[in-house]
Design an enzyme around this catalytic site. Structure first.
Site, short mmCIF file in Angstrom:
data_model
loop_
_atom_site.label_atom_id
_atom_site.label_comp_id
_atom_site.label_asym_id
_atom_site.label_seq_id
_atom_site.Cartn_x
_atom_site.Cartn_y
_atom_site.Cartn_z
N ASN A 86 -20.77 50.32 -85.34
CA ASN A 86 -19.33 50.10 -85.19
C ASN A 86 -18.76 49.17 -86.26
O ASN A 86 -17.59 49.30 -86.62
CB ASN A 86 -19.08 49.51 -83.78
CG ASN A 86 -17.70 48.93 -83.65
OD1 ASN A 86 -16.71 49.66 -83.56
ND2 ASN A 86 -17.60 47.60 -83.68
N SER A 138 -13.94 57.60 -88.66
CA SER A 138 -12.47 57.49 -88.56
C SER A 138 -11.87 58.86 -88.84
O SER A 138 -12.49 59.69 -89.51
CB SER A 138 -11.95 56.51 -89.60
OG SER A 138 -10.54 56.47 -89.59
N TYR A 151 -10.99 53.08 -98.41
CA TYR A 151 -11.46 53.04 -97.01
C TYR A 151 -11.83 54.46 -96.58
O TYR A 151 -12.90 54.70 -96.01
CB TYR A 151 -10.35 52.47 -96.12
CG TYR A 151 -10.68 52.49 -94.64
CD1 TYR A 151 -11.61 51.61 -94.09
CD2 TYR A 151 -10.05 53.40 -93.79
CE1 TYR A 151 -11.91 51.64 -92.73
CE2 TYR A 151 -10.35 53.43 -92.42
CZ TYR A 151 -11.27 52.55 -91.90
OH TYR A 151 -11.57 52.58 -90.55
N LYS A 155 -15.49 56.29 -95.29
CA LYS A 155 -15.69 57.03 -94.03
C LYS A 155 -16.06 58.50 -94.32
O LYS A 155 -16.84 59.09 -93.58
CB LYS A 155 -14.43 56.92 -93.15
CG LYS A 155 -14.11 55.49 -92.71
CD LYS A 155 -15.19 54.90 -91.80
CE LYS A 155 -14.81 53.56 -91.20
NZ LYS A 155 -15.77 53.02 -90.26
N1 LIG Z 1 -8.63 50.12 -85.48
C1 LIG Z 1 -8.47 51.32 -86.00
O1 LIG Z 1 -7.35 51.83 -86.10
C2 LIG Z 1 -9.68 52.12 -86.46
C3 LIG Z 1 -9.49 53.46 -86.71
C4 LIG Z 1 -10.59 54.24 -87.14
C5 LIG Z 1 -11.82 53.65 -87.28
N2 LIG Z 1 -11.98 52.31 -87.04
C6 LIG Z 1 -13.33 51.76 -87.21
O2 LIG Z 1 -13.75 51.19 -85.99
C7 LIG Z 1 -14.73 50.18 -86.24
C8 LIG Z 1 -14.33 48.93 -85.50
O3 LIG Z 1 -13.07 48.50 -85.99
P1 LIG Z 1 -12.01 47.67 -85.13
O4 LIG Z 1 -10.72 48.34 -85.26
O5 LIG Z 1 -12.55 47.35 -83.80
O6 LIG Z 1 -11.91 46.36 -86.06
P2 LIG Z 1 -12.40 44.85 -85.86
O7 LIG Z 1 -11.84 44.31 -84.60
O8 LIG Z 1 -12.10 44.15 -87.13
O9 LIG Z 1 -13.98 45.01 -85.68
C9 LIG Z 1 -14.83 45.21 -86.77
C10 LIG Z 1 -16.13 44.52 -86.48
O10 LIG Z 1 -17.00 44.71 -87.59
C11 LIG Z 1 -17.54 43.45 -87.92
N3 LIG Z 1 -18.07 43.33 -89.28
C12 LIG Z 1 -17.43 43.36 -90.46
N4 LIG Z 1 -18.28 43.15 -91.46
C13 LIG Z 1 -19.51 42.99 -90.91
C14 LIG Z 1 -20.82 42.74 -91.41
N5 LIG Z 1 -21.05 42.57 -92.73
N6 LIG Z 1 -21.85 42.66 -90.54
C15 LIG Z 1 -21.64 42.79 -89.20
N7 LIG Z 1 -20.42 43.00 -88.66
C16 LIG Z 1 -19.38 43.10 -89.51
C17 LIG Z 1 -16.42 42.49 -87.66
O11 LIG Z 1 -16.90 41.16 -87.65
P3 LIG Z 1 -16.03 39.91 -88.19
O12 LIG Z 1 -15.13 39.57 -87.05
O13 LIG Z 1 -17.04 38.87 -88.48
O14 LIG Z 1 -15.29 40.39 -89.40
C18 LIG Z 1 -15.95 43.01 -86.32
O15 LIG Z 1 -16.79 42.56 -85.29
C19 LIG Z 1 -14.76 50.01 -87.78
O16 LIG Z 1 -15.85 50.73 -88.29
C20 LIG Z 1 -13.44 50.64 -88.22
O17 LIG Z 1 -13.52 51.14 -89.53
C21 LIG Z 1 -10.93 51.53 -86.63
#
Ligand SMILES: NC(=O)c1ccc[n+]([C@@H]2O[C@H](COP(=O)([O-])OP(=O)(O)OC[C@H]3O[C@@H](n4cnc5c(N)ncnc54)[C@H](OP(=O)(O)O)[C@@H]3O)[C@@H](O)[C@H]2O)c1
Length: 283
Positions: A86, A138, A151, A155
């Protein structure tokens, strides 16, 4: 059956929600995050108080950190039934305004991070001829838009690796599938991410591109503010995949309520064409 589930990136967003959702169902959750004793200490402490959740430090960009965490889980629990990839970071800007090292840093988390995790868990999964890997890609990994090309490319890369690997792993008793969320408001929106910063490039593109950028920001702000879709939907879809019978899980599960079904139609249509194409080759 209760499972041992390891999730990356549980400090915020979908990761936190998935950890809580699986734990509530009685699964054992290994909620991993980076900087457990630093900036994510509060998150780590909060999750640790929830029954069925163990918090472990894991940075997906660091081989030692990945291998150490996975070894510790295997030592303690003897297996990992489910890995949820994730962790991820975002970023915006013109492709030309990105430096190559910036793109490499984005890929280090979003792409190589997933491959590191998979390589760490696969030997044990292959040995037991059992395992489920769910990777959060995504909708941006299926459709690329201006200013999000880097980005999106990260993906798309994941989608490419994992679509191919599906057929390699299925015969080993391992299902590797993807969840493709659309736009959801999570903490990712407020994090710095990796944004294009080559000086002077954006200015050189002139007004036309600035207008498109402005328009896209306005459209998404409006779509997400009515209120936008609930991030819990993604955690619910992940739980549904975990609970599904082995062999029944689809390669791709899009989750974009704003798309009004077109996300599913896009995947179904391309899948159907792919099948006919393969048939032409005799595959
Ligand atoms: N939100 C959206 O609209 C959306 C849409 C499509 C896909 N996604 C995908 O869903 C996933 C989760 O995203 P989210 O929206 O929940 O965002 P988020 O709240 O920012 O969560 C991302 C997580 O990844 C962690 N992370 C980043 N770099 C890391 C590393 N080097 N090692 C370990 N953990 C790391 C972050 O930790 P830190 O807090 O330490 O940075 C956080 O816990 C991601 O892959 C994102 O691309 C999100």
């Amino acid at each position: 059956m209760k499972k041992i589930i390891l999730i990356t990136g549980t400090s915020t967003g979908f990761g936190t929600l998935m950890a809580k959702t699986f734990a509530q169902e009685g699964h054992t959750v290994i909620a991993t995050m980076r900087h457990v004793n630093g900036k994510n200490a509060t998150s780590a402490a909060t999750l640790s108080t929830i029954p069925n959740i163990e918090v472990i430090d894991l940075d997906v960009t660091d081989d030692d950190s990945v291998n150490k965490a996975v070894a510790a889980v295997l030592d303690k629990h003897g297996k990992i039934d489910v890995l949820i990839n994730n962790a991820g970071i975002a970023g915006t800007g013109l492709l030309e305004a990105y430096t190559v090292p910036q793109i490499q840093r984005m890929f280090d988390v979003n792409v190589w991070g997933v491959l590191r995790m998979n390589n760490a868990v696969l030997p044990a999964m292959r040995k037991s001829q059992n395992g489920l890997i769910i990777t959060v890609t995504s909708i941006a990994g299926r459709v690329s838009t201006p200013f999000r090309a880097v980005y999106s490319a990260s993906k798309f890369a994941l989608e490419g690796f994992l679509e191919g690997a599906y057929g390699e792993l299925i015969g080993e008793g391992i299902e590797s599938v993807m969840i493709e969320p659309g736009a959801f408001i999570t903490e990712i929106m407020n994090k710095p991410g990796i944004n294009a910063d080559r000086e002077g490039i954006q200015e050189a593109y002139g007004d036309a591109v600035r207008n498109v950028m402005q328009q896209m920001t306005e459209v998404f702000t409006k779509l997400l503010s009515v209120p936008g879709p609930r991030p819990q939907l993604v955690a619910d879809v992940a739980l549904r995949l975990v609970n599904m019978d082995k062999g029944k899980r689809p390669l791709r599960t899009p989750v974009d309520p704003l798309a009004k079904g077109l996300d599913h139609e896009y995947n179904d249509t391309t899948e159907e064409i792919k099948k006919r194409w393969y048939a032409v080759y005799g595959l």
